[in-house]
Design an enzyme around this catalytic site. Structure first.
Site, short mmCIF file in Angstrom:
data_model
loop_
_atom_site.label_atom_id
_atom_site.label_comp_id
_atom_site.label_asym_id
_atom_site.label_seq_id
_atom_site.Cartn_x
_atom_site.Cartn_y
_atom_site.Cartn_z
N LYS A 224 0.82 -1.21 0.00
CA LYS A 224 0.00 0.00 0.00
C LYS A 224 0.85 1.26 0.00
O LYS A 224 2.06 1.24 0.26
CB LYS A 224 -0.98 -0.02 1.18
N ARG A 259 -3.94 -9.89 4.53
CA ARG A 259 -4.39 -9.92 3.12
C ARG A 259 -3.22 -9.44 2.26
O ARG A 259 -2.76 -8.30 2.42
CB ARG A 259 -5.61 -9.03 2.97
#
Length: 294
Positions: A224, A259
């Protein structure tokens, strides 16, 4: 961990007091955040899921629409992207989840065999809770602020952790009021979702406050922007080390589901944490043991 540590999710049983599940991301979208459409074709998506399972993933999360702002995707189109993968993975032994905020997509996915609905809008549509309850599925409740597929520029929080925790508690109450029992709820603080890098770092530092809410805690950190910005203009393909560091840190603060895009490397990192903590035995013993290598 609370009494909710023991969970049956689909075909798998987890003891989240001493186990961490690795959730592999498979996006059947032409504009996905990380792979830029590499698994948009159905055969490529199914193959990616099968490879992830072979690499040790416990869980496959299938997405048919990006979280990022953009035009709405019709229900039939989104369902047409995800349902065939769910059907193809039947009997794989992995937990199968579908990343959607659309109740009708969730209904079709559950009917096809999905065990979990991963709603990154935190049950923006209350009907989602009805669908999950009726389908006997588990729901991941994620914190985000914006309406689905809409921008939320310059998000601000007086205390990001306190506000995320309050949101998650309220949405847990909503889910339970619609018939979803707490043993079928997972929570996710939503790193980077309507948050800047400082917000995501603060959530990470104080993640134990989110874990204290009770349900198993999922973190979606993989590659991210807060990782890239923390390290310095790192491309999405050059954030693996930072992502692994963040995942290991979060496990120490109570995360029990991670995840990820990079399955093999994350499985190794997670299993090493479990071995260090004494939650699992080493795969084998040879070094400095009788008859072993010195």
């Amino acid at each position: 961990m609370s009494e909710s540590a023991l969970r049956r999710i689909g075909p798998r049983e987890f003891d989240f007091s001493r186990q961490v599940a690795v959730m592999a991301i498979v996006n059947r979208t032409p504009d996905s955040f990380y792979d830029r459409g590499a698994t948009f074709a159905l055969d490529r998506a199914v193959e990616a899921a099968q490879v992830a399972i072979a690499e040790g993933a416990d869980w496959i999360d299938i997405g048919g629409a990006r979280f990022a702002p953009g035009p709405p995707i019709p229900v039939d189109e989104e369902a047409g992207r995800v349902v065939p993968i769910v059907e193809a993975l039947a009997g794989s032994g992995a937990v199968i989840s579908v990343d959607t905020f659309q109740p009708e997509v969730a209904r079709r996915a559950i009917d096809a065999g999905a065990h979990v609905i991963n709603d990154t809008t935190g049950i923006h549509h209350p009907e989602m809770a009805d669908v999950v309850a009726a389908g006997q599925a588990t729901i991941v409740i994620t914190h985000s602020l914006a309406a689905p597929r809409t921008p939320h520029p310059n998000p601000t929080y007086a205390d990001v952790v306190a506000e995320v925790a309050a949101f998650l508690r309220a949405r847990i109450d909503l889910a339970r009021a619609h018939g979803v029992p707490e043993e079928r709820i997972v929570i996710d603080p939503g790193h980077d979702l309507n948050k800047n890098t400082l917000h995501s770092l603060e959530l990470t530092r104080r993640l134990d406050e989110i874990a204290a809410i009770g349900p198993p805690l999922l973190v979606a950190l993989s590659n991210k922007d807060f990782v890239g910005e923390s390290l310095g203009h790192r491309d999405r393909r050059d954030r693996l080390a930072g992502s692994l560091a963040a995942a290991v840190y979060c496990i120490g603060r109570g995360a029990r589901i991670v995840r990820v895009h990079n399955v093999r490397e994350t499985v190794d990192a997670v299993r090493m944490v479990e071995a260090i903590e004494g939650w699992r035995e080493p795969a084998f013993l040879e070094h400095n043991t009788p008859g072993g290598a010195s």
